[in-house]
Design an enzyme around this catalytic site. Sequence first.
Site, PDB file in Angstrom:
ATOM      1  N   ASN A  11       0.857  -1.195   0.000  1.00 10.77           N
ATOM      2  CA  ASN A  11       0.000   0.000   0.000  1.00 10.77           C
ATOM      3  C   ASN A  11       0.890   1.241   0.000  1.00 10.77           C
ATOM      4  O   ASN A  11       1.438   1.617   1.030  1.00 10.77           O
ATOM      5  CB  ASN A  11      -0.900  -0.018   1.252  1.00 10.77           C
ATOM      6  CG  ASN A  11      -1.730   1.243   1.369  1.00 10.77           C
ATOM      7  OD1 ASN A  11      -1.890   1.987   0.396  1.00 10.77           O
ATOM      8  ND2 ASN A  11      -2.269   1.505   2.555  1.00 10.77           N
ATOM      9  N   LYS A  13       0.017   4.325  -0.557  1.00  7.66           N
ATOM     10  CA  LYS A  13      -0.638   5.567  -0.106  1.00  7.66           C
ATOM     11  C   LYS A  13      -0.381   6.673  -1.157  1.00  7.66           C
ATOM     12  O   LYS A  13      -0.318   6.367  -2.338  1.00  7.66           O
ATOM     13  CB  LYS A  13      -0.169   5.931   1.298  1.00  7.66           C
ATOM     14  CG  LYS A  13      -0.240   4.717   2.227  1.00  7.66           C
ATOM     15  CD  LYS A  13      -0.034   5.006   3.674  1.00  7.66           C
ATOM     16  CE  LYS A  13      -0.138   3.690   4.450  1.00  7.66           C
ATOM     17  NZ  LYS A  13      -0.109   3.873   5.887  1.00  7.66           N
ATOM     18  N   HIS A  97      -9.477   1.684   4.540  1.00  5.03           N
ATOM     19  CA  HIS A  97      -8.220   1.895   5.273  1.00  5.03           C
ATOM     20  C   HIS A  97      -8.466   2.908   6.391  1.00  5.03           C
ATOM     21  O   HIS A  97      -9.243   3.842   6.235  1.00  5.03           O
ATOM     22  CB  HIS A  97      -7.139   2.400   4.316  1.00  5.03           C
ATOM     23  CG  HIS A  97      -5.790   2.408   4.954  1.00  5.03           C
ATOM     24  ND1 HIS A  97      -5.388   3.415   5.800  1.00  5.03           N
ATOM     25  CD2 HIS A  97      -4.772   1.517   4.909  1.00  5.03           C
ATOM     26  CE1 HIS A  97      -4.162   3.139   6.237  1.00  5.03           C
ATOM     27  NE2 HIS A  97      -3.771   1.996   5.716  1.00  5.03           N
ATOM     28  N   GLU A  99      -6.850   5.332   7.429  1.00  7.56           N
ATOM     29  CA  GLU A  99      -6.614   6.739   7.073  1.00  7.56           C
ATOM     30  C   GLU A  99      -7.833   7.318   6.358  1.00  7.56           C
ATOM     31  O   GLU A  99      -8.186   8.484   6.542  1.00  7.56           O
ATOM     32  CB  GLU A  99      -5.350   6.851   6.197  1.00  7.56           C
ATOM     33  CG  GLU A  99      -4.102   6.658   7.039  1.00  7.56           C
ATOM     34  CD  GLU A  99      -2.907   6.078   6.301  1.00  7.56           C
ATOM     35  OE1 GLU A  99      -2.893   6.074   5.059  1.00  7.56           O
ATOM     36  OE2 GLU A  99      -1.985   5.615   6.998  1.00  7.56           O
ATOM     37  N   GLU A 169      -5.717  -4.243  10.679  1.00  5.44           N
ATOM     38  CA  GLU A 169      -4.694  -3.203  10.826  1.00  5.44           C
ATOM     39  C   GLU A 169      -4.986  -2.374  12.070  1.00  5.44           C
ATOM     40  O   GLU A 169      -5.754  -1.401  11.999  1.00  5.44           O
ATOM     41  CB  GLU A 169      -4.697  -2.291   9.599  1.00  5.44           C
ATOM     42  CG  GLU A 169      -4.314  -2.989   8.318  1.00  5.44           C
ATOM     43  CD  GLU A 169      -3.624  -2.029   7.360  1.00  5.44           C
ATOM     44  OE1 GLU A 169      -2.509  -2.337   6.952  1.00  5.44           O
ATOM     45  OE2 GLU A 169      -4.179  -0.976   7.048  1.00  5.44           O
ATOM     46  N   GLY A 175       2.290   2.915  10.609  1.00  6.98           N
ATOM     47  CA  GLY A 175       3.258   3.997  10.425  1.00  6.98           C
ATOM     48  C   GLY A 175       3.957   4.415  11.703  1.00  6.98           C
ATOM     49  O   GLY A 175       4.619   5.454  11.732  1.00  6.98           O
ATOM     50  N   SER A 214       3.202  -1.548  10.428  1.00  2.00           N
ATOM     51  CA  SER A 214       4.654  -1.591  10.655  1.00  2.00           C
ATOM     52  C   SER A 214       5.276  -2.957  10.385  1.00  2.00           C
ATOM     53  O   SER A 214       6.174  -3.392  11.104  1.00  2.00           O
ATOM     54  CB  SER A 214       4.980  -1.102  12.074  1.00  2.00           C
ATOM     55  OG  SER A 214       4.578   0.255  12.231  1.00  2.00           O
TER      56      SER A 214
HETATM   57  P1  PGA Z   1       2.718   0.754   7.634  1.00  2.00           P
HETATM   58  O1  PGA Z   1       1.292   0.961   6.944  1.00  2.00           O
HETATM   59  O2  PGA Z   1       3.252  -0.572   7.142  1.00  2.00           O
HETATM   60  O3  PGA Z   1       3.539   1.918   7.157  1.00  2.00           O
HETATM   61  O4  PGA Z   1       2.516   0.758   9.091  1.00  2.00           O
HETATM   62  C1  PGA Z   1       0.395  -0.104   6.809  1.00  2.00           C
HETATM   63  C2  PGA Z   1      -0.872   0.374   6.156  1.00  2.00           C
HETATM   64  O5  PGA Z   1      -1.264   1.524   6.373  1.00  2.00           O
HETATM   65  O6  PGA Z   1      -1.509  -0.379   5.403  1.00  2.00           O
END
Ligand code: PGA
Length: 252
Positions: A11, A13, A97, A99, A169, A175, A214
């Site tokens: 992903n 983003k 997601h 976000e 998640e 992140g 992460s």
């Molecule tokens: P990350 O993001 O691996 O940077 O923690 C995962 C995601 O948002 O799908």
Amino acid sequence: MSERTPYLAANWKMQKTVVETKDFLDRFMGGIGDLTGKDIAICPPFTSLAAAVERCRRSPVKVAAQNMHEADTGAYTGEISASMLTSLGVEAVVLGHSERRALFAESDEALSLKVVSALDAGLQPILCVGETDAEREEGSTEDVLRRQLEADLAQVEASRLGTIVIAYEPVWAIGTGETASPEQAEKAIGFARSVVAELDAAAAAQVRILYGGSVKPDNAEELLRSEEIDGALVGGASLDPADFTAICEAAP
Ligand code: PGA
């Protein structure tokens, strides 16, 4: 790992231009070994989808979008529909997601329509669910997962449930560099599978449930060797071809 085919998704983003997308894929395809028995998906921004589809055409790597609108056409300025994605050769779509839920007010009501609209168009939904830090602290992780899954899957016929990919998640792990322990991920994923089983037992055995938050080359193996965890949705570490390759290779 179970008998379900491992699924590894990148992903990106709001990152990577068309030129950067092509460069990543040249390096990723050049460096990755045998992908037999694994499903790999790259989720670039809308503007890079066509270039990614072109570059992945004669490869086992599929291309997924990061969002879509639930309607097929209409007066929705700035939005993209499922049929627009399939007409490009896109095969899957990330939905819900955290976000998008937190920053763009994505609702479970809209998600329940998006999941069906994606399936109708032949796109595989990668549905994201997960609790915030505060929700985990107050002990409501399972309530949150149940609420999101029941709402988002409410309109899906039982016969189609098993084709969906779910990504657990936890918001606090995205992140942040703070990964859920394999035990935390297993417990939440096992619970999510039990919620799907209440809808349809056969689908629960089939549905892939990934962990995201992460995931890095140095923790991927520990997470992915679990029977419960069917793969990973990777953000930050998927931007680097060597790191994403290492994560794909860590899947058994
Ligand atoms: P990350 O993001 O691996 O940077 O923690 C995962 C995601 O948002 O799908």
